[in-house]
Design a protein around this motif. Structure first.
Motif, PDB file in Angstrom:
ATOM      1  N   PRO A 188     -15.608  15.134   1.764  1.00 35.07           N
ATOM      2  CA  PRO A 188     -14.371  14.426   2.102  1.00 35.07           C
ATOM      3  C   PRO A 188     -13.423  14.380   0.909  1.00 35.07           C
ATOM      4  O   PRO A 188     -13.849  14.352  -0.246  1.00 35.07           O
ATOM      5  CB  PRO A 188     -14.844  13.006   2.444  1.00 35.07           C
ATOM      6  N   GLY A 189     -12.134  14.412   1.216  1.00 35.08           N
ATOM      7  CA  GLY A 189     -11.146  13.984   0.225  1.00 35.08           C
ATOM      8  C   GLY A 189     -10.995  12.494   0.446  1.00 35.08           C
ATOM      9  O   GLY A 189     -11.972  11.818   0.785  1.00 35.08           O
ATOM     10  N   VAL A 190      -9.792  11.990   0.328  1.00 38.48           N
ATOM     11  CA  VAL A 190      -9.624  10.558   0.559  1.00 38.48           C
ATOM     12  C   VAL A 190      -9.767  10.256   2.048  1.00 38.48           C
ATOM     13  O   VAL A 190      -9.178  10.929   2.886  1.00 38.48           O
ATOM     14  CB  VAL A 190      -8.257  10.094   0.042  1.00 38.48           C
ATOM     15  N   VAL A 191     -10.581   9.261   2.336  1.00 40.27           N
ATOM     16  CA  VAL A 191     -10.802   8.837   3.725  1.00 40.27           C
ATOM     17  C   VAL A 191     -10.418   7.370   3.817  1.00 40.27           C
ATOM     18  O   VAL A 191     -10.752   6.579   2.927  1.00 40.27           O
ATOM     19  CB  VAL A 191     -12.287   9.018   4.105  1.00 40.27           C
ATOM     20  N   LEU A 192      -9.735   7.011   4.881  1.00 36.35           N
ATOM     21  CA  LEU A 192      -9.290   5.623   5.032  1.00 36.35           C
ATOM     22  C   LEU A 192     -10.452   4.721   5.416  1.00 36.35           C
ATOM     23  O   LEU A 192     -10.821   4.608   6.574  1.00 36.35           O
ATOM     24  CB  LEU A 192      -8.212   5.538   6.110  1.00 36.35           C
ATOM     25  N   THR A 193     -11.059   4.075   4.405  1.00 38.45           N
ATOM     26  CA  THR A 193     -12.097   3.072   4.658  1.00 38.45           C
ATOM     27  C   THR A 193     -11.562   1.736   4.132  1.00 38.45           C
ATOM     28  O   THR A 193     -10.548   1.699   3.439  1.00 38.45           O
ATOM     29  CB  THR A 193     -13.399   3.418   3.901  1.00 38.45           C
ATOM     30  N   GLU A 194     -12.306   0.674   4.440  1.00 38.24           N
ATOM     31  CA  GLU A 194     -11.892  -0.651   3.940  1.00 38.24           C
ATOM     32  C   GLU A 194     -11.797  -0.650   2.427  1.00 38.24           C
ATOM     33  O   GLU A 194     -10.890  -1.231   1.837  1.00 38.24           O
ATOM     34  CB  GLU A 194     -12.919  -1.698   4.373  1.00 38.24           C
ATOM     35  N   ALA A 195     -12.771   0.068   1.779  1.00 43.09           N
ATOM     36  CA  ALA A 195     -12.792   0.117   0.310  1.00 43.09           C
ATOM     37  C   ALA A 195     -11.502   0.725  -0.222  1.00 43.09           C
ATOM     38  O   ALA A 195     -10.936   0.238  -1.205  1.00 43.09           O
ATOM     39  CB  ALA A 195     -14.000   0.920  -0.156  1.00 43.09           C
ATOM     40  N   LEU A 196     -11.023   1.773   0.440  1.00 40.65           N
ATOM     41  CA  LEU A 196      -9.805   2.437  -0.035  1.00 40.65           C
ATOM     42  C   LEU A 196      -8.600   1.515   0.122  1.00 40.65           C
ATOM     43  O   LEU A 196      -7.712   1.469  -0.741  1.00 40.65           O
ATOM     44  CB  LEU A 196      -9.573   3.753   0.719  1.00 40.65           C
ATOM     45  N   LYS A 204      -2.952   5.157  -2.987  1.00 37.34           N
ATOM     46  CA  LYS A 204      -2.962   5.829  -1.681  1.00 37.34           C
ATOM     47  C   LYS A 204      -1.708   6.701  -1.516  1.00 37.34           C
ATOM     48  O   LYS A 204      -1.781   7.838  -1.062  1.00 37.34           O
ATOM     49  CB  LYS A 204      -2.978   4.744  -0.593  1.00 37.34           C
ATOM     50  N   GLU A 205      -0.565   6.140  -1.891  1.00 45.82           N
ATOM     51  CA  GLU A 205       0.709   6.855  -1.724  1.00 45.82           C
ATOM     52  C   GLU A 205       0.754   8.097  -2.636  1.00 45.82           C
ATOM     53  O   GLU A 205       1.252   9.147  -2.238  1.00 45.82           O
ATOM     54  CB  GLU A 205       1.906   5.927  -2.039  1.00 45.82           C
ATOM     55  N   ILE A 206       0.235   7.952  -3.853  1.00 47.46           N
ATOM     56  CA  ILE A 206       0.227   9.101  -4.778  1.00 47.46           C
ATOM     57  C   ILE A 206      -0.609  10.229  -4.170  1.00 47.46           C
ATOM     58  O   ILE A 206      -0.178  11.387  -4.105  1.00 47.46           O
ATOM     59  CB  ILE A 206      -0.357   8.699  -6.160  1.00 47.46           C
ATOM     60  N   ILE A 207      -1.793   9.873  -3.678  1.00 47.36           N
ATOM     61  CA  ILE A 207      -2.698  10.909  -3.149  1.00 47.36           C
ATOM     62  C   ILE A 207      -2.103  11.533  -1.884  1.00 47.36           C
ATOM     63  O   ILE A 207      -2.206  12.736  -1.668  1.00 47.36           O
ATOM     64  CB  ILE A 207      -4.104  10.313  -2.888  1.00 47.36           C
ATOM     65  N   LYS A 208      -1.421  10.720  -1.095  1.00 48.50           N
ATOM     66  CA  LYS A 208      -0.874  11.223   0.177  1.00 48.50           C
ATOM     67  C   LYS A 208       0.119  12.363  -0.047  1.00 48.50           C
ATOM     68  O   LYS A 208       0.263  13.261   0.786  1.00 48.50           O
ATOM     69  CB  LYS A 208      -0.214  10.075   0.949  1.00 48.50           C
ATOM     70  N   SER A 245     -10.463  17.239   4.135  1.00 47.02           N
ATOM     71  CA  SER A 245      -9.586  16.509   3.210  1.00 47.02           C
ATOM     72  C   SER A 245      -8.108  16.801   3.455  1.00 47.02           C
ATOM     73  O   SER A 245      -7.302  16.707   2.521  1.00 47.02           O
ATOM     74  CB  SER A 245      -9.941  16.907   1.789  1.00 47.02           C
ATOM     75  N   GLY A 246      -7.749  17.166   4.664  1.00 49.93           N
ATOM     76  CA  GLY A 246      -6.340  17.427   4.938  1.00 49.93           C
ATOM     77  C   GLY A 246      -5.757  18.514   4.050  1.00 49.93           C
ATOM     78  O   GLY A 246      -4.582  18.491   3.706  1.00 49.93           O
ATOM     79  N   GLY A 247      -6.604  19.453   3.670  1.00 52.97           N
ATOM     80  CA  GLY A 247      -6.111  20.566   2.838  1.00 52.97           C
ATOM     81  C   GLY A 247      -5.852  20.169   1.400  1.00 52.97           C
ATOM     82  O   GLY A 247      -5.119  20.865   0.677  1.00 52.97           O
ATOM     83  N   GLY A 248      -6.474  19.069   0.973  1.00 56.27           N
ATOM     84  CA  GLY A 248      -6.211  18.545  -0.373  1.00 56.27           C
ATOM     85  C   GLY A 248      -6.509  19.508  -1.514  1.00 56.27           C
ATOM     86  O   GLY A 248      -5.941  19.374  -2.598  1.00 56.27           O
ATOM     87  N   LEU A 249      -7.395  20.474  -1.268  1.00 59.93           N
ATOM     88  CA  LEU A 249      -7.760  21.384  -2.367  1.00 59.93           C
ATOM     89  C   LEU A 249      -7.318  22.820  -2.136  1.00 59.93           C
ATOM     90  O   LEU A 249      -7.699  23.703  -2.906  1.00 59.93           O
ATOM     91  CB  LEU A 249      -9.294  21.387  -2.550  1.00 59.93           C
ATOM     92  N   VAL A 250      -6.535  23.069  -1.079  1.00 58.24           N
ATOM     93  CA  VAL A 250      -6.275  24.480  -0.752  1.00 58.24           C
ATOM     94  C   VAL A 250      -4.929  25.015  -1.265  1.00 58.24           C
ATOM     95  O   VAL A 250      -4.662  26.202  -1.151  1.00 58.24           O
ATOM     96  CB  VAL A 250      -6.348  24.748   0.776  1.00 58.24           C
ATOM     97  N   HIS A 251      -4.100  24.124  -1.783  1.00 55.96           N
ATOM     98  CA  HIS A 251      -2.740  24.572  -2.117  1.00 55.96           C
ATOM     99  C   HIS A 251      -2.519  24.683  -3.630  1.00 55.96           C
ATOM    100  O   HIS A 251      -3.354  24.245  -4.429  1.00 55.96           O
ATOM    101  CB  HIS A 251      -1.719  23.627  -1.488  1.00 55.96           C
ATOM    102  N   GLN A 252      -1.360  25.224  -3.998  1.00 54.20           N
ATOM    103  CA  GLN A 252      -1.000  25.345  -5.414  1.00 54.20           C
ATOM    104  C   GLN A 252      -0.830  23.946  -6.015  1.00 54.20           C
ATOM    105  O   GLN A 252      -0.346  23.035  -5.332  1.00 54.20           O
ATOM    106  CB  GLN A 252       0.317  26.123  -5.556  1.00 54.20           C
ATOM    107  N   PRO A 253      -1.191  23.767  -7.280  1.00 55.87           N
ATOM    108  CA  PRO A 253      -1.098  22.425  -7.901  1.00 55.87           C
ATOM    109  C   PRO A 253       0.315  21.852  -7.898  1.00 55.87           C
ATOM    110  O   PRO A 253       0.506  20.639  -7.947  1.00 55.87           O
ATOM    111  CB  PRO A 253      -1.581  22.657  -9.341  1.00 55.87           C
ATOM    112  N   HIS A 254       1.334  22.738  -7.827  1.00 59.97           N
ATOM    113  CA  HIS A 254       2.711  22.230  -7.903  1.00 59.97           C
ATOM    114  C   HIS A 254       3.279  21.844  -6.527  1.00 59.97           C
ATOM    115  O   HIS A 254       4.456  21.518  -6.409  1.00 59.97           O
ATOM    116  CB  HIS A 254       3.620  23.289  -8.562  1.00 59.97           C
ATOM    117  N   TYR A 255       2.437  21.874  -5.481  1.00 63.15           N
ATOM    118  CA  TYR A 255       2.897  21.617  -4.107  1.00 63.15           C
ATOM    119  C   TYR A 255       3.742  20.338  -3.989  1.00 63.15           C
ATOM    120  O   TYR A 255       4.873  20.355  -3.491  1.00 63.15           O
ATOM    121  CB  TYR A 255       1.681  21.541  -3.163  1.00 63.15           C
ATOM    122  N   ALA A 256       3.190  19.193  -4.474  1.00 68.02           N
ATOM    123  CA  ALA A 256       3.882  17.910  -4.275  1.00 68.02           C
ATOM    124  C   ALA A 256       5.199  17.883  -5.048  1.00 68.02           C
ATOM    125  O   ALA A 256       6.211  17.369  -4.545  1.00 68.02           O
ATOM    126  CB  ALA A 256       2.979  16.759  -4.714  1.00 68.02           C
TER     127      ALA A 256
END
Ligand code: NAD
Length: 266
Positions: A188-196, A204-208, A245-256
């Motif tokens: 998993p990448g970030v998953v919406l749990t109570e802990a998160l 959360k917003e940064i990771i999104k 992980s919603g593609g969290g690791l598949v894109h170029q680092p400069h995506y965001a």
């Protein structure tokens, strides 16, 4: 016919956010499920809604005798073992924040995290596989993490344990494949749990900004993947690590940064 009818499963860390969703999903698909956790009350809370198809067990993933007893209790209660979801992780609110960098992490914290997160998974395999082989085969699903495939600013022990789980998965798949044991990991990448929800404000917003799907995944998304890997529908998949992980690791680092730049440029 439900996909997991007649199968018996163990979910470790089954009282937690992801584990309880997996236990529920496996039971919905027809499995009998042992919900195993270090906290007996949370295991019981997750097992109760499953009625006679659930069994709450308290155990400590870092203690070999305790893991063995947990596996034996499951087989004694339900008569066989087909599915193991190694999912527990050390998430102690006092100890986890001490998991920092190579220079700063206290050695006892490093050892404790590896004991629960990594050795605990080995022990699960060690005691579960003979029962699975006796029953004709089985499926093991280990919870890794995207933190096992890329570095981060903190949590060196957690990330190292998750990287090692990806390797452990391939070894178990290789060594026991011909005994009809499949072993895969879900990352998993970030998953919406109570802990998160309770984590550092703003994180959360940064990771999104770095995921490709419109929304974060939930424990039910992980549960759907685990159920597929547990079922015979995935019979030709073994030794794989599947990032969820919603593609969290598949894109170029400069995506965001590029997205923000394009928005500014209109
Ligand atoms: N939530 C996320 O965003 C996320 C992301 C990547 C990976 N993961 C992984 O998913 C798995 C489940 O995490 P979660 O988010 O549901 O966290 P969680 O804290 O809700 O669940 C972890 C469970 O493990 C149990 N546990 C801790 N130490 C144990 C021990 N020694 N023996 C037995 N059980 C023990 C805890 O009591 C808890 O119920 C973990 O392996 C975690 O590393 C989660």
């Amino acid at each position: 016919m439900k996909r997991l009818e007649g199968k018996v499963a163990i979910v470790t860390g089954g009282g937690g956010g992801i584990g309880s969703a997996v236990a529920r999903r496996l039971a919905e698909e027809g499995a009998k499920v042992a919900v195993a956790d270090i906290f007996e009350d949370s295991a019981r809370r997750a097992a109760e809604p499953l009625g006679g198809n659930g069994l709450a067990l308290a155990f400590d993933a870092s203690d070999a005798a305790s893991v063995k007893a947990m596996v034996e209790a499951t087989v004694t209660h339900f008569g066989r073992l087909d599915i193991l979801h190694n999912n527990a992780a050390m998430t102690d609110p006092v100890k986890s924040p001490q998991d920092t960098t190579a220079v700063d992490i206290p050695l006892e914290i490093w050892r404790e995290i590896l004991d629960v997160n990594l050795t605990g998974y080995l022990l699960g395999c060690k005691y579960a596989i003979p029962h699975m082989v006796a029953g004709g085969g089985g499926s093991i699903i280990n919870t890794a993490s995207n933190s096992g495939s890329a570095g981060d600013l903190a949590r060196i022990a957690y990330g190292s344990s998750k990287g090692a789980i990806i390797a452990l998965t391939k070894y178990v798949a290789t060594q026991h494949g011909r005994q009809n044991i499949r072993c895969n990991s879900v990352a998993p990448g970030v998953v919406l749990t109570e802990a998160l929800e309770k984590t550092v404000p703003g994180l959360k917003e940064i990771i999104k900004r770095h995921i490709l799907t419109p929304e974060f995944g939930t424990p039910d998304d992980i549960a759907a993947l685990v159920a597929f890997l547990a079922s015979d529908e995935s019979r030709y998949i073994t030794g794989e690590n599947i990032s969820i992980s919603g593609g969290g690791l598949v894109h170029q680092p400069h995506y965001a940064d590029l997205m923000a730049f394009m928005e500014q440029a209109g």
